[in-house]
Design a protein around this motif. Sequence first.
Motif, PDB file in Angstrom:
ATOM      1  N   GLY A  99       0.776  -1.235   0.000  1.00 29.79           N
ATOM      2  CA  GLY A  99       0.000   0.000   0.000  1.00 29.79           C
ATOM      3  C   GLY A  99       0.806   1.284   0.000  1.00 29.79           C
ATOM      4  N   GLN A 100       2.130   1.193   0.075  1.00 30.27           N
ATOM      5  CA  GLN A 100       2.962   2.402   0.118  1.00 30.27           C
ATOM      6  C   GLN A 100       3.106   3.008  -1.281  1.00 30.27           C
ATOM      7  N   LEU A 101       3.078   4.334  -1.365  1.00 32.87           N
ATOM      8  CA  LEU A 101       3.216   5.025  -2.647  1.00 32.87           C
ATOM      9  C   LEU A 101       4.631   5.569  -2.833  1.00 32.87           C
ATOM     10  N   ARG A 102       5.088   5.507  -4.076  1.00 36.93           N
ATOM     11  CA  ARG A 102       6.327   6.195  -4.449  1.00 36.93           C
ATOM     12  C   ARG A 102       6.107   6.850  -5.804  1.00 36.93           C
ATOM     13  N   ASP A 160      -7.117  -0.847  -1.023  1.00 41.44           N
ATOM     14  CA  ASP A 160      -8.224   0.024  -1.435  1.00 41.44           C
ATOM     15  C   ASP A 160      -8.049   1.435  -0.878  1.00 41.44           C
ATOM     16  N   GLU A 161      -7.598   1.523   0.372  1.00 39.41           N
ATOM     17  CA  GLU A 161      -7.365   2.849   0.960  1.00 39.41           C
ATOM     18  C   GLU A 161      -6.205   3.549   0.246  1.00 39.41           C
ATOM     19  N   SER A 162      -5.151   2.794  -0.040  1.00 39.63           N
ATOM     20  CA  SER A 162      -3.992   3.381  -0.713  1.00 39.63           C
ATOM     21  C   SER A 162      -4.296   3.752  -2.156  1.00 39.63           C
ATOM     22  N   ILE A 163      -5.198   3.017  -2.797  1.00 40.02           N
ATOM     23  CA  ILE A 163      -5.624   3.378  -4.157  1.00 40.02           C
ATOM     24  C   ILE A 163      -6.276   4.759  -4.140  1.00 40.02           C
ATOM     25  N   LYS A 188       3.452   7.631   1.561  1.00 40.52           N
ATOM     26  CA  LYS A 188       2.111   7.535   2.169  1.00 40.52           C
ATOM     27  C   LYS A 188       1.527   6.143   1.918  1.00 40.52           C
ATOM     28  N   ARG A 189       0.860   5.637   2.925  1.00 44.30           N
ATOM     29  CA  ARG A 189       0.163   4.350   2.755  1.00 44.30           C
ATOM     30  C   ARG A 189      -0.950   4.265   3.789  1.00 44.30           C
TER      31      ARG A 189
END
Length: 195
Positions: A99-102, A160-163, A188-189
């Motif tokens: 779920g982590q974004l980069r 789903d939250e990270s999307i 952010k995740r």
Amino acid sequence: MYVIAGLGNPKREYENTRHNVGFDVIDAIASKYGIRVIERKHKALVGRGYIDGMKVVLAKPQTFMNLSGESIREIIDYYKVDPQSELVVVCDDISLELGQLRIRKKGSAGGHNGLKNIIAQLGTDGFARIKMGVGNKPEGYDLADYVLGHFTGAERKIMDESIGYAVDAAVTMLEKGPDEAMNRFNGKRAGGEGK
């Protein structure tokens, strides 16, 4: 005009797999902004619409992951967009926590075959991308089996939250540029900010 392309594999059997989170993000953007991604052209499912007044093309290449660049090349040529300033690619990344974004403005494929093919087809690695962490493969797992595996219920909830964050990051990139998106969303995740 901007192109946002989410990477994944076509066919029902690949839905809800780690490798298809790019498709999931496109579906979420389409739902939020009322864009129907159903037209079959450029070896992709595409939908055209507006995000906060900006013209966008949403795309889900249907070439299978390893040939994603063939579809994206056709889309870029047809709509005459500059990949270095008007293309955003969304894909999975096994080197990031679940779920982590980069967010990156450019860079190597990092071992991702979809990105590798896009770079080869476009002749540049200078396009923005949103990488969605799907977690590192467990010891002893085959990489292909892992990325083509399905999320558990608990993992799906996190994704789903990270999307949702990825959707916001993509819109921020269009409105305020990749630097602002990187400042706001890198690391952010769901459930926290990551490491």
